[in-house]
Design an enzyme around this catalytic site. Sequence first.
Site, PDB file in Angstrom:
ATOM      1  N   TYR A 131       0.855  -1.192   0.000  1.00 35.57           N
ATOM      2  CA  TYR A 131       0.000   0.000   0.000  1.00 35.57           C
ATOM      3  C   TYR A 131       0.888   1.237   0.000  1.00 35.57           C
ATOM      4  O   TYR A 131       1.473   1.595   1.016  1.00 35.57           O
ATOM      5  CB  TYR A 131      -0.900  -0.050   1.231  1.00 35.57           C
ATOM      6  CG  TYR A 131      -1.963   1.036   1.313  1.00 35.57           C
ATOM      7  CD1 TYR A 131      -2.188   1.933   0.284  1.00 35.57           C
ATOM      8  CD2 TYR A 131      -2.759   1.143   2.463  1.00 35.57           C
ATOM      9  CE1 TYR A 131      -3.162   2.905   0.370  1.00 35.57           C
ATOM     10  CE2 TYR A 131      -3.743   2.112   2.563  1.00 35.57           C
ATOM     11  CZ  TYR A 131      -3.930   2.991   1.519  1.00 35.57           C
ATOM     12  OH  TYR A 131      -4.899   3.963   1.605  1.00 35.57           O
ATOM     13  N   LYS A 159      -0.750  -1.273  -4.561  1.00 36.77           N
ATOM     14  CA  LYS A 159      -1.807  -0.253  -4.580  1.00 36.77           C
ATOM     15  C   LYS A 159      -1.113   1.080  -4.743  1.00 36.77           C
ATOM     16  O   LYS A 159      -0.546   1.625  -3.798  1.00 36.77           O
ATOM     17  CB  LYS A 159      -2.620  -0.301  -3.284  1.00 36.77           C
ATOM     18  CG  LYS A 159      -3.797   0.655  -3.193  1.00 36.77           C
ATOM     19  CD  LYS A 159      -4.516   0.431  -1.861  1.00 36.77           C
ATOM     20  CE  LYS A 159      -5.807   1.235  -1.759  1.00 36.77           C
ATOM     21  NZ  LYS A 159      -5.578   2.689  -1.595  1.00 36.77           N
TER      22      LYS A 159
END
EC number: 4.3.3.7
Length: 296
Positions: A131, A159
Amino acid sequence: MLTGLSAFSLTPFDGHGVDKAAFAGLVNRAAASGVDSIAVLGSTGSYTYLNPDERAEVAQIAAQNVGEKPLIVGIGALRTKDVLKNAESAQAAGANALLLAPVSYQVLTNDDVFGLFSDVNAAVSVPVIVYDNPTTTHFTFTDELYASIAALKNVGSFKIPGVPEDAAQAKARIDHLRSILPEDVTLGVSGDMFAATGLNAGCDAWYSSMAATLPDLAVPIVRAAAQGDVEGAVKASQQLQPLWDLNARFGSLRVIAAIAEELDLVSSPCLPLPIRGLQGDDREAVRRAMQKLGLL
């Protein structure tokens, strides 16, 4: 699994802590829609405001309500020992993948972040989504660090924090990332306003802060892009410009929380203090945008 539309759910709060019934309802509602996976305890899920026991319970409730949809659970925390504890409870609940951001108070180095992902990689048995969210973590990944982390056996997806607005530049960025990452590692765009551009540029997934609350508005963007309908994906996104404008003005968490409250999906206020929801003129701006989008 780490492709298509991943719906990131709010974690609603009431006066006693997590509003378990409302949270279960949000997850169940998303599971009944056309999204491809459901994620909890991301930034939209206020993960940093929950202790490990609360997070374990949230993961359990989510697992009980996702149906057949794959479940992604966020595990980020300040200390590696807590990250590992969160990973253990998420896997015990039935998570199909784990979402990890390098959360920090002290500034982290590249070695710190690689060490974090290496330690987690050695301890888990499900895919890890890297992330990258410099706005909240205040850590900026380099492409070299991307490549190093991607070589770890359990890393399954990145991500990424949006893409350039220009379509050609966006494609160049995704093509470059493809060239340095293993073929089996997927790329997911975040920042909802960038979804159509990112998907059209070749991203495999959209990790969406709005999709759990407003799945019917998000699904057309992903489906159009998957069919190669570039203009259709762009048009579907442009129709949501009132929402993108709100996100740019107030931040997606406050906006999605306000929308969920206006739709009576959660009680009001639903955010963890000290975060206060949108009120007064700001709340009225949300209502006007919802009217333009046909939500009210």
